[in-house]
Write an enzyme that holds these catalytic residues in place. Structure first.
Site, mmCIF file in Angstrom:
data_model
loop_
_atom_site.group_PDB
_atom_site.id
_atom_site.type_symbol
_atom_site.label_atom_id
_atom_site.label_comp_id
_atom_site.label_asym_id
_atom_site.label_seq_id
_atom_site.Cartn_x
_atom_site.Cartn_y
_atom_site.Cartn_z
ATOM 1 N N HIS A 42 45.621 77.709 66.373
ATOM 2 C CA HIS A 42 45.164 76.970 65.180
ATOM 3 C C HIS A 42 44.241 75.807 65.550
ATOM 4 O O HIS A 42 44.226 74.770 64.883
ATOM 5 C CB HIS A 42 46.362 76.463 64.360
ATOM 6 C CG HIS A 42 47.224 77.553 63.819
ATOM 7 N ND1 HIS A 42 46.914 78.273 62.695
ATOM 8 C CD2 HIS A 42 48.396 78.073 64.277
ATOM 9 C CE1 HIS A 42 47.848 79.177 62.464
ATOM 10 N NE2 HIS A 42 48.764 79.081 63.422
ATOM 11 N N ASN A 49 50.815 80.806 56.706
ATOM 12 C CA ASN A 49 49.572 81.531 56.972
ATOM 13 C C ASN A 49 49.036 82.113 55.676
ATOM 14 O O ASN A 49 49.632 81.970 54.613
ATOM 15 C CB ASN A 49 49.814 82.664 57.985
ATOM 16 C CG ASN A 49 49.956 82.166 59.419
ATOM 17 O OD1 ASN A 49 49.293 81.232 59.823
ATOM 18 N ND2 ASN A 49 50.835 82.803 60.167
ATOM 19 N N TYR A 66 56.580 73.056 67.335
ATOM 20 C CA TYR A 66 55.486 72.322 66.714
ATOM 21 C C TYR A 66 55.573 70.827 67.003
ATOM 22 O O TYR A 66 54.586 70.190 67.375
ATOM 23 C CB TYR A 66 55.460 72.591 65.207
ATOM 24 C CG TYR A 66 54.706 73.855 64.866
ATOM 25 C CD1 TYR A 66 55.138 75.086 65.358
ATOM 26 C CD2 TYR A 66 53.577 73.834 64.067
ATOM 27 C CE1 TYR A 66 54.450 76.256 65.074
ATOM 28 C CE2 TYR A 66 52.885 74.992 63.770
ATOM 29 C CZ TYR A 66 53.321 76.197 64.274
ATOM 30 O OH TYR A 66 52.630 77.344 63.996
#
EC number: 1.11.1.6
Length: 487
Positions: free
Chosen positions: A58, A131, A341
């Site tokens: 990303h 997504n 993350y």
């Protein structure tokens, strides 16, 4: 939108006025430079550090601020305050991205698009990190580094290799559903405004009474779905690599604010164990006839960031950023992301990344005992940094954000529970059979063009067999197309 100008004399980072920004100091005319030149050293040192490590995935992104508005009463499902009443509005920030490409790659490529949404709620920030597809390639986070390594540059050639991609996908039949999505018409959106977004994972909602519901999020574009063919994308990527970012920015600048209708599918917790698919499997969807989507809100993007680095590149999203009334599920991909993350952001941006304006709460304030570290801004002044304390520090509420899950059995590396229709091919076949004939033709051509590039027949054949298991016609047509290209 105009950017506010900065007036007054040019200064160094420490505020000293700059007398000459055109000529560096030297030892006499034409002589060597001097290390005492504060401005030169400061500018070069800052320039060397202007880039932070890019995201592994990303990396290529665009973003905008907006507003989420509740349009339906969902209080019987969740106690989340930002969803508590019809008409309630919450500020948001949405970052779109491609997955595999680097920061300098083109926008118009065949790749899933990240759809990472931050809600600045009164109970803290809620991040929904999804997504533009409702499913994914794998179902266990343990395989994520392996999968991404196949999509990135090969250690020897330095390029993405078809052998690596199809070797992994062929040996991972669970990817068949997502690969069918990716190589179909929606694999290359025409713009960021003309695609849907999905939370993809299953999440927990819990209400004031403590009842639990499993939910999936859908963001349906109000602009309509528009896509690019492979030939159109190849041309656009070469002519305008920034096409999607430019389109989003310019649409907001002219007041053409993109919107999405927000829907959820809701499953009572008691349904999960006996449902025909594993409801926590990221490679599966919940068919709409089983759990019809319910409209709950509208999302509008209406303000561009003023500094891309500060607000898009340094923005961070973590699936672990929940608020009261919303929590995780046993989805094994989600469970891995809850750690990965936040850890990526601590490495990439720094331990105080949550203090940056784009990341910190906007409708409340963070009250933690975290201190110090790189870029700490001293916001806590002399407050005590431990709990419990008797100096008036923040205290725990005694109520968890989500309801606990019941677990049984020994610890170990367990395969996820099997449900009646849990195979890797049924939903991929269903998706293929839903397509019109011209859609099927483009899907076959897109897949065949890539599979034909592999160097070994066994890798190509194994990949084809997965699609044949999804649908006999799918596999037959794909095999013929690959053979025609490979000769």
């Amino acid at each position: 939108m105009s950017v506010e100008s900065i007036t007054g004399p040019l200064t160094t980072e420490s505020g000293a006025p700059v007398g000459d920004n055109q000529n560096s100091e030297t030892a006499g005319i034409g002589g060597p430079g001097l290390i005492q030149d504060q401005l030169l050293i400061e500018k070069l040192a800052h320039f060397n550090r202007e880039r932070i490590p890019e995201r592994i995935v990303h990396a290529r992104g665009a973003g905008a601020y907006g507003t989420f508005t509740v349009t339906a009463d969902v209080t019987k499902y969740t106690r989340a305050h930002f969803l508590s009443e019809i008409g309630k509005q919450t500020e948001t920030f949405l970052r779109f991205s491609t997955v595999a490409g680097s920061l300098g790659s083109a926008d118009a490529v065949r790749d899933p698009r990240g759809f990472a949404l931050k809600f600045y709620t009164e109970e803290g920030n809620y991040d929904l990190v999804g997504n533009n597809t409702p499913v994914f390639f794998i179902k266990d986070a343990l395989k994520f580094p392996d999968f991404i390594h196949t999509q990135k540059r090969d250690p020897y050639t330095g390029s993405q290799e078809a052998d690596n991609v199809w070797d992994f996908w062929g040996l991972s039949p669970e990817s068949t559903h997502q690969v069918t999505w990716l190589f179909g018409d929606r694999g290359i959106p025409a713009t960021l405004r003309h695609m849907n977004g999905y939370g993809s994972h299953t999440f927990q909602w819990n209400n004031e009474a403590g009842e639990v519901f499993w939910v999936k999020y859908h963001f349906k574009t109000d602009q309509g779905i528009k896509n690019l063919t492979q030939d159109e994308a190849n041309k656009l990527a070469g002519e305008d690599p920034d096409s999607h970012q430019r389109d989003l920015r310019e649409s907001i600048e002219r007041g053409d604010f993109p919107t999405w209708t927000v829907q959820v599918q809701i499953m009572p917790a008691a349904d999960a164990a006996g449902y025909r698919f594993n409801p926590f499997d990221l490679t599966k969807v919940w068919p709409h006839e089983d759990y019809p989507p319910i409209e709950i809100g509208k999302l509008e993007l209406n303000r561009n960031p003023q500094n891309i680095f500060a607000e898009v590149e340094q923005s961070i999203f973590s699936p672990h950023h929940f608020v009261p009334g919303i929590g995780p599920s046993p989805d094994k991909m989600l469970q891995g992301r809850l750690f990965a993350y936040g850890d990526a952001h601590r490495y990439r941006v720094g331990i105080n990344a949550d203090h940056l304006p784009v990341n910190r709460p906007h409708a409340t304030e963070a009250r933690s005992h975290g201190r110090d570290g790189v870029m700490y801004d001293g916001r806590h002044a002399g407050q005590k940094n431990y709990e419990p304390n008797s100096f008036g520090g923040p205290v725990e509420t005694g109520r968890p954000l989500w309801q606990p899950a019941t677990v049984t059995g020994p610890t170990g590396e367990h395969v996820a529970p099997s449900h009646a229709e849990d195979d890797d091919f049924v939903q991929a076949g269903n998706l293929y059979r839903l397509m019109a004939e011209d859609e099927k033709e483009r899907l076959i051509n897109n897949l065949a063009g890539f599979i034909s590039q592999v160097s070994r027949d066994d890798i190509a054949q194994r990949a084809i067999e997965n699609f044949r298991k999804a649908d006999a016609d799918y596999g037959k047509r794909l095999e013929a197309a690959v053979q025609a290209l490979r000769g």
